[in-house]
Design a protein around this motif. Structure first.
Motif, short mmCIF file in Angstrom:
data_model
loop_
_atom_site.label_atom_id
_atom_site.label_comp_id
_atom_site.label_asym_id
_atom_site.label_seq_id
_atom_site.Cartn_x
_atom_site.Cartn_y
_atom_site.Cartn_z
N LYS A 36 16.40 50.66 -11.99
CA LYS A 36 15.71 50.62 -10.68
C LYS A 36 15.64 48.99 -9.76
O LYS A 36 14.86 49.04 -9.09
CB LYS A 36 14.83 51.08 -10.49
CG LYS A 36 15.17 52.49 -10.97
CD LYS A 36 14.33 53.68 -10.75
CE LYS A 36 15.18 54.95 -10.87
NZ LYS A 36 14.62 56.82 -10.01
N GLY A 37 16.34 47.88 -10.79
CA GLY A 37 15.99 46.88 -9.74
C GLY A 37 14.21 46.09 -10.10
O GLY A 37 14.42 44.78 -9.04
N HIS A 39 12.29 43.61 -11.62
CA HIS A 39 12.22 42.18 -11.61
C HIS A 39 11.89 41.83 -13.67
O HIS A 39 11.50 42.72 -14.16
CB HIS A 39 10.96 41.87 -11.18
CG HIS A 39 11.65 41.43 -9.47
ND1 HIS A 39 10.03 41.37 -8.47
CD2 HIS A 39 11.72 42.09 -8.75
CE1 HIS A 39 10.58 41.59 -7.72
NE2 HIS A 39 11.72 42.24 -7.73
N SER A 56 21.62 47.67 -11.61
CA SER A 56 20.78 46.74 -11.02
C SER A 56 19.81 46.06 -11.33
O SER A 56 18.84 47.13 -11.73
CB SER A 56 21.67 47.29 -9.51
OG SER A 56 22.64 47.67 -9.79
N TYR A 59 14.65 40.13 -9.70
CA TYR A 59 15.07 38.88 -10.17
C TYR A 59 14.91 39.03 -11.55
O TYR A 59 14.42 39.22 -12.10
CB TYR A 59 13.95 38.22 -9.04
CG TYR A 59 13.63 37.85 -7.62
CD1 TYR A 59 13.31 36.60 -7.87
CD2 TYR A 59 13.15 39.12 -7.37
CE1 TYR A 59 13.55 36.55 -5.62
CE2 TYR A 59 13.26 38.99 -5.17
CZ TYR A 59 13.11 37.76 -4.93
OH TYR A 59 13.14 37.30 -3.80
N ASP A 94 27.82 41.56 -8.66
CA ASP A 94 27.32 40.56 -8.10
C ASP A 94 26.17 40.19 -8.93
O ASP A 94 25.66 40.85 -9.64
CB ASP A 94 27.21 41.15 -6.58
CG ASP A 94 29.35 41.37 -6.20
OD1 ASP A 94 30.16 41.38 -6.81
OD2 ASP A 94 28.89 41.88 -5.33
N SER A 96 22.70 37.65 -7.21
CA SER A 96 22.72 36.69 -6.06
C SER A 96 22.20 35.52 -6.02
O SER A 96 22.84 35.00 -6.80
CB SER A 96 21.05 37.71 -6.04
OG SER A 96 20.60 37.34 -3.86
N GLN A 97 21.11 34.41 -5.86
CA GLN A 97 21.16 33.46 -4.98
C GLN A 97 20.66 32.88 -6.95
O GLN A 97 19.87 33.60 -7.93
CB GLN A 97 20.16 33.00 -4.42
CG GLN A 97 20.13 33.71 -3.09
CD GLN A 97 18.83 33.56 -2.05
OE1 GLN A 97 18.57 31.78 -2.08
NE2 GLN A 97 18.23 34.25 -1.77
N SER A 115 25.93 34.28 -5.30
CA SER A 115 25.47 34.39 -3.90
C SER A 115 25.65 32.73 -3.83
O SER A 115 26.21 31.89 -4.87
CB SER A 115 25.21 34.82 -3.63
OG SER A 115 23.56 34.36 -3.46
N ARG A 117 24.21 28.32 -4.11
CA ARG A 117 23.45 27.88 -5.18
C ARG A 117 23.14 28.49 -6.80
O ARG A 117 22.60 28.82 -7.49
CB ARG A 117 21.42 28.35 -4.85
CG ARG A 117 21.11 27.44 -3.91
CD ARG A 117 19.64 27.87 -3.53
NE ARG A 117 19.38 28.77 -2.40
CZ ARG A 117 20.19 28.90 -1.65
NH1 ARG A 117 20.25 28.14 -0.52
NH2 ARG A 117 20.11 29.80 -0.77
N HIS A 135 27.02 28.97 -1.10
CA HIS A 135 26.61 27.67 -0.47
C HIS A 135 26.28 26.75 -1.77
O HIS A 135 25.00 27.66 -2.48
CB HIS A 135 26.74 27.79 0.76
CG HIS A 135 25.94 27.89 0.97
ND1 HIS A 135 25.28 29.39 1.49
CD2 HIS A 135 23.78 27.74 1.52
CE1 HIS A 135 23.84 29.89 1.67
NE2 HIS A 135 22.99 28.76 1.27
#
Lengths: 227, 298
Positions: A36-37, A39, A56, A59, A94, A96-97, A115, A117, A135
């Motif tokens: 459940k996301g 960390h 998923s 952090y 996917d 994330s940063q 995404s 960095r 980026h």
């Protein structure tokens, strides 16, 4: 297979249980359900175990990983596999940063997109992204390989040291001191091995290699007055 | 650090559950912002009327007989619904400004949270679960809503410094980040006739978008121009009467996750905020791109 259900167990219990599995453990296959996301799932693992995270994550999933193989069936939040030492982390969705940031070793595979960095300050980790990256990826990357089957965002490899960047798609822009370089036989060999280990049949010949122009990080006596 | 949640319903059958879903999302974001919390709810459309959501630190005194007080003062008939420190003053649309002016003059301790046809904003200092409970957000229905949990970095922890900010009719904005050119922008917006309640940077962003939309831009165009004119870190989620928009600055270091199904569009600072939404397992989930405007309209 041992199952850890995060709807029943708190994070510390889940992580402590996994961290206790060392080289001689008999319990080598684990799954975590209902993440459940949350960390910091499966951080600091220190043995040759396999952990499937079914869903998923938030952090820092699988941060500081050593020897373990962590397989995330969903997407990963910021900082997946941050500072990985060895082993493997596979993300089906996917990331994330700053995926794989500061990683010293091991293999991080992202089957979707990463995404911004991605691979920032990487120090020996190998990262293979089947989709695109955002980026400022590989900013100040020191060593290791970043392989991208899709496109790269702005300022790829800014202030790069000695990491190798292999991109199959387009690069929106190169960062300071990052340049395209010749693809030699030794690079095709490294790339072919990484592609195969990441589970894709992409051809090494379709990629371009980027690396440091070595103008930025070498001390140049002609620039002494600027320091 | 702050937490943002947002929900834009496509399926009208979900409307009675909007407040309950948003409350769950908001409380999940408590550790991103335990200082204060707020929520904007776009309720059932009653086009003939208008709503003024107001707040007072002394609701017992300020809201007692407020309807009678306003009727005596203006001759207009209004209905007042008190919810804890807030009250919703409903009137016919053309009377809104008269009532607003009367309140400002005769009950100056009352502050306006929002004005429009359907928007209501509730915000207070305190933990998100306590704030949501005080206003019984879970029982509210509506077509879309935006919530915010604040960890203050830029200005004081006060009711007026909490998000969402509303600077135009049925408009609201929540912000995660910090703006660096808000003082100069506030000065130029004041010259354009905008007024400000706080020294907060996020209120400037809200007023900037209001000013753009007053000058004819739609929500998407206003958000697009914010990328040129606002300097700093930001993830904005913005509501209008029938629209819902998201934009992140080009550096995009403030986190954001979106999910879309046939039933809704949802926003969360983290995926955790979205996990209890119906059908999330099969939703299209993605991270909004930097410097890219997303918006939906009913």
């Amino acid at each position: 297979m041992q199952t850890l259900d995060m709807s029943e167990l708190d994070l510390r219990t889940v992580n402590a249980t996994l961290q206790q599995q060392k080289a001689d453990t008999n319990q080598t296959v684990w799954e975590i359900v209902n993440p459940k996301g949350s960390h910091a799932i499966a951080v600091g693992l220190d043995g040759p175990i396999e952990v499937a995270v079914r869903g998923s994550t938030g952090y820092y999933c699988a941060g500081m990983n050593k020897e373990a193989t962590v397989h995330i069936t969903g997407s990963a939040g910021p900082g997946v596999a941050e500072n990985m030492m060895s082993g493997a982390v596979i993300v089906e969705g996917d990331a994330s940063q700053y995926a794989g940031a500061t990683g010293h070793g091991g293999l991080l595979v992202i089957k979707g997109n990463a995404s911004s960095r991605c691979g920032i300050s990487m120090k020996g980790i190998d990262i293979v992204v089947h989709g695109n990256i955002g980026h400022m990826s590989a900013f100040m990357a020191q060593s290791g390989n970043l392989v991208v089957l899709g496109d790269a965002g702005e300022a790829l490899g800014d202030s790069l040291y000695e990491a190798r960047l292999f991109i199959r798609g387009t690069v929106k822009s190169l960062g300071a001191d990052c340049v395209e370089k010749e693809m030699r036989a030794e690079h095709l060999e490294i790339l072919g091995d990484l592609l195969e280990r990441s589970g894709t049949d992409a051809k090494p010949e379709d990629f371009k290699r980027y690396g440091s122009a070595r103008q930025l990080y070498n001390f140049n006596v002609d620039n002494a007055s600027a320091y | 650090m702050c937490g943002i949640v947002g929900l834009f319903l496509k399926d009208t059958k979900l409307q009675p559950q909007l407040g309950a879903m948003l409350t769950d999302m908001l409380v999940t974001m408590t550790d991103r912002g335990p200082d204060s919390a707020g929520i904007a709810i776009y309720g059932d459309g009653r086009d003939a009327g208008s709503k003024l959501t107001v707040q007072s630190h002394d609701p017992a005194a300020d809201f007692a007989d407020l309807d009678v007080f306003l009727k005596d003062l203006t001759g207009l008939s209004v209905s007042v619904t008190v919810k804890n420190t807030h009250a919703v003053v409903e009137s016919s649309a053309q009377d809104l400004e008269v009532i607003r002016t009367a309140l400002a003059e005769h009950r100056p301790s009352i502050r306006v949270m929002s004005a429009g046809n359907i928007i209501e904003i509730y915000k207070e200092v305190g933990l998100p679960k306590d704030v949501a409970q005080r206003f019984d957000v879970a029982s509210m229905s509506g077509s879309h809503g935006i919530g915010h949990t604040r960890m203050a970095t830029e200005s004081a922890i006060t009711t007026m410094g909490a998000h969402p900010f509303s600077t135009g009719s049925d408009q609201c904005l929540v912000h995660n980040g910090s703006l660096s050119n808000h003082n100069s922008l506030r000065r130029s917006l004041k010259r354009e006739g905008m007024s400000f309640e706080t020294e907060n940077d996020s209120e400037v962003a809200a007023a900037y978008l209001t000013d753009r939309m007053n000058k004819g831009s739609n929500l998407g165009e206003a958000l697009e121009s914010s990328l040129d004119d606002l300097d700093g870190f930001f993830t904005f989620v913005v509501g209008t009467k029938d629209g819902f928009g998201v934009v992140r600055d080009p550096i995009a270091c403030k986190p954001a996750v979106m999910a879309e199904t046939d039933q809704y569009v949802a926003f969360g600072s983290e995926y955790r905020a979205l996990v209890n939404l119906p059908g999330i397992e099969d939703a299209r989930v993605w991270e909004p791109e930097p410097a890219t405007v997303y918006f939906w309209e009913h």
